[in-house]
Design an enzyme around this catalytic site. Structure first.
Site, short mmCIF file in Angstrom:
data_model
loop_
_atom_site.label_atom_id
_atom_site.label_comp_id
_atom_site.label_asym_id
_atom_site.label_seq_id
_atom_site.Cartn_x
_atom_site.Cartn_y
_atom_site.Cartn_z
CG HIS A 72 -2.37 21.30 -35.42
ND1 HIS A 72 -1.69 20.70 -36.47
CD2 HIS A 72 -3.00 22.24 -35.92
CE1 HIS A 72 -1.56 21.54 -37.42
NE2 HIS A 72 -2.56 22.62 -37.21
CG ASP A 106 1.96 13.15 -30.13
OD1 ASP A 106 1.51 14.24 -30.28
OD2 ASP A 106 3.06 12.77 -30.00
P1 ADQ Z 1 4.14 18.87 -31.13
O1 ADQ Z 1 3.40 18.32 -29.82
O2 ADQ Z 1 4.98 19.99 -31.14
O3 ADQ Z 1 2.98 19.15 -32.24
P2 ADQ Z 1 5.32 16.77 -32.96
O4 ADQ Z 1 4.30 16.49 -34.13
O5 ADQ Z 1 6.19 15.71 -32.53
O6 ADQ Z 1 4.88 17.35 -31.54
O7 ADQ Z 1 6.56 17.72 -33.68
C1 ADQ Z 1 7.45 18.29 -32.78
C2 ADQ Z 1 8.36 18.99 -33.91
O8 ADQ Z 1 9.56 19.58 -33.18
C3 ADQ Z 1 9.13 18.08 -34.93
O9 ADQ Z 1 9.08 18.43 -36.08
C4 ADQ Z 1 10.65 17.84 -34.42
O10 ADQ Z 1 11.38 17.53 -35.33
C5 ADQ Z 1 10.74 19.09 -33.71
N1 ADQ Z 1 11.86 18.89 -32.52
C6 ADQ Z 1 11.28 18.29 -31.29
N2 ADQ Z 1 12.60 18.38 -30.51
C7 ADQ Z 1 13.55 19.13 -31.09
C8 ADQ Z 1 14.69 19.22 -30.95
N3 ADQ Z 1 15.44 18.81 -29.68
N4 ADQ Z 1 15.49 20.00 -31.54
C9 ADQ Z 1 15.01 20.61 -32.88
N5 ADQ Z 1 13.46 20.46 -33.28
C10 ADQ Z 1 12.85 19.44 -32.48
C11 ADQ Z 1 1.33 19.35 -32.22
C12 ADQ Z 1 0.67 18.09 -32.00
C13 ADQ Z 1 1.30 16.67 -32.70
C14 ADQ Z 1 1.41 16.94 -34.04
C15 ADQ Z 1 1.75 18.36 -34.47
C16 ADQ Z 1 1.31 18.73 -36.15
O11 ADQ Z 1 1.02 17.67 -30.62
O12 ADQ Z 1 0.63 15.54 -32.43
O13 ADQ Z 1 1.77 16.12 -34.88
O14 ADQ Z 1 1.36 19.34 -33.76
O15 ADQ Z 1 0.25 18.87 -36.31
#
Ligand code: ADQ
Length: 474
Positions: free
Chosen positions: A153, A361
């Site tokens: 991921h 990312d």
């Molecule tokens: P993450 O690094 O956790 O995931 P991301 O893809 O941005 O990053 O997903 C974060 C999730 O958390 C989103 O669904 C978002 O809505 C939720 N979130 C963030 N802040 C929030 C808040 N304040 N309240 C509620 N929800 C919140 C890892 C990798 C990414 C990749 C994903 C999936 O680092 O690059 O996209 O896995 O493969």
């Protein structure tokens, strides 16, 4: 289709932060049967391999507790202080400790031993993410011949960076125990190929089968998506409407820029604040026309670099607000809290600009959620980092270099003055792709590719020749 055994560090059944991803994996497990196996997040004084079974939303989950030393060395250590920074190109933050590497191998072996009795002959096993790189090899060590796939991921780092990891070669060799390995983008996949060729002397075929000795590993680029339909529906829910209205009211007619990120140094928050500061300095006429709302719930608080970023951001927000705030206007609202997904959808919809500017990312789902939540008649503008995996799909965003405060500032101005027709055009193109390559698409792509792999102990068939020894008789 075969039953699926999903193995990940944490089992986030029922939604949680993983949102659409967890929902999609749950849907696959419901449809095909199977089990989701992982760490409960809990502790035990003495690891016995005891499994806690649950049924959640018709899906069977199996979790184990870990010892304090495991959590310290495997999770806080190798996963979060070695691999996460390294794979996000931050070797300045990566810590290389033999005890971390040892704990990581021990916990992976514990996962393998414990999940073993749950795997049946025809099951397909799907291992998720960087916490579990050696798990495939550990399972093979116990005689598992099932198809095993692995999805990464996060980014795959460039070869020279990865070589700073003392056990890099051994780790990559172990990945050849898998049958299929998935990456979000072609760029991460190519980085992996480069390592295999240059450091291990392996070969890569035209259709991306990597070969090392007698083992081959099929590689695919398969970008994860969101549940776009569900997210668009959430954005029209009562809670989203109420939140959207509240947030808009609080901005009192000003354009809102929003950032939603886990509090993590890879997300480029400090650089984002500096870009915004630049914008306020360069465009005094725009001051008081905008508000930046940054939502960043703390994560991985046990790791020092995460405590540091929190302090840095608080200081920076304080400095910018101190310099520019007036009696009725504060330039940055900085909130350290998690919100329910429907409320989040409302916040996205209320925002004229979505700021997704990570330094690095794997994909970034917030970019896709922001697009999915927009009002089609008055969509906002996405400012997206070139270094997010999402940039390879979302070319209609304003793409920026997040390290450059000037570029960020220019992009903010461009987004603020962008005419409605252009906003609609860009949004429509992105939305079509967010809907088409959604999370179910991702799931089907990966599971179909895994099903197409040969079973691990099946002899390789040479095209055009029978495989039953009839060659000699011809
Ligand atoms: P993450 O690094 O956790 O995931 P991301 O893809 O941005 O990053 O997903 C974060 C999730 O958390 C989103 O669904 C978002 O809505 C939720 N979130 C963030 N802040 C929030 C808040 N304040 N309240 C509620 N929800 C919140 C890892 C990798 C990414 C990749 C994903 C999936 O680092 O690059 O996209 O896995 O493969």
């Amino acid at each position: 289709m075969s039953r699926l055994i999903v193995i990940s560090n944490r089992v986030s059944a029922g939604g949680g932060a993983a949102g659409g991803l967890a929902v999609a994996l749950m849907a696959a497990l419901r449809e095909n049967g199977g089990i989701w196996f992982g760490w409960s997040g809990g502790r035990t004084d003495h690891f016995t391999g005891h499994i806690n079974f649950h049924i959640e939303d018709d899906v069977r989950t199996a979790t184990i507790d870990l010892e304090d030393q495991d959590i310290e060395e495997y999770y806080n250590g190798y996963a979060n202080r070695t691999l996460w920074p390294l794979f996000h190109y931050r070797i300045d933050l990566a810590e290389y400790e033999r005890s971390f590497a040892g704990g990581y191998r021990r916990v992976n072996e514990r996962f393998a031993e414990t999940v073993l009795p749950l795997i049946e002959a025809e099951d397909h096993v799907w291992v998720q993410d960087y916490h579990m790189l050696p798990l495939g090899a550990d399972l093979r060590g116990h005689g598992v011949t099932n198809r095993i796939g692995f999805f990464l991921h996060i980014p795959w780092p460039p070869r020279k960076l990865l070589m700073t990891l003392p056990e890099a070669r051994e780790m990559v060799e172990m990945l050849f125990a898998y049958d299929l390995m998935g990456f979000h983008t072609q760029e991460w996949l190519e980085s992996f190929c480069d390592f295999v060729r240059e450091e291990l002397g392996g070969t890569i075929s035209e259709d991306y089968v990597a070969t090392l000795g007698d083992r081959s590993l099929k590689l695919i680029a398969c970008p994860v998506g969101i549940d776009a339909r569900e997210f668009a529906e959430l954005a029209s829910s009562t809670t989203a409407h109420e939140t959207c209205q509240r947030v808009k009211d609080s901005a009192v007619g000003r354009a809102l820029m929003v950032g939603v990120d886990r509090l993590d140094y890879s997300k480029g928050l400090e650089e984002r604040f500096l870009g915004y500061e630049r914008f306020l300095t360069e465009h005094p006429e725009e001051r008081k026309e905008v508000v930046l709302l940054q939502i960043a719930p703390p994560s991985r608080g046990a790791v020092e670099s995460y405590q540091r970023i929190r302090t840095t951001l608080e200081g920076l927000a304080g400095r910018i607000n101190g310099a520019y705030a007036g009696l009725d206007w504060v330039p940055i609202r900085y909130v350290n809290q998690a919100y329910a997904r429907d409320a989040l959808a409302g916040v996205y919809r209320a925002s004229r600009i979505g700021l997704v500017t990570p330094l690095m990312d794997g994909m970034n789902l917030v970019a896709k959620e922001y697009v999915a939540a927009q009002d089609p008649n008055d969509p906002g503008v996405l400012i997206l980092s070139r270094f997010a995996g999402a940039a390879s799909q979302m070319k209609e965003a304003i793409l920026v270099n997040p390290h450059s405060a000037e570029e960020l500032s220019d992009a903010m101005l461009q987004a603020l003055v962008m005419p409605l027709e252009e906003r609609k055009r860009r949004w429509t193109t992105m939305m079509e792709d967010v809907q088409r390559r959604d999370v179910m698409w991702w799931l089907k792509e990966f599971t179909a590719a895994l099903a197409a792999c040969r079973q691990h102990d099946e002899p390789e068939q040479i095209e055009g020749l029978p495989s039953d020894g009839a060659v000699e008789a011809q």
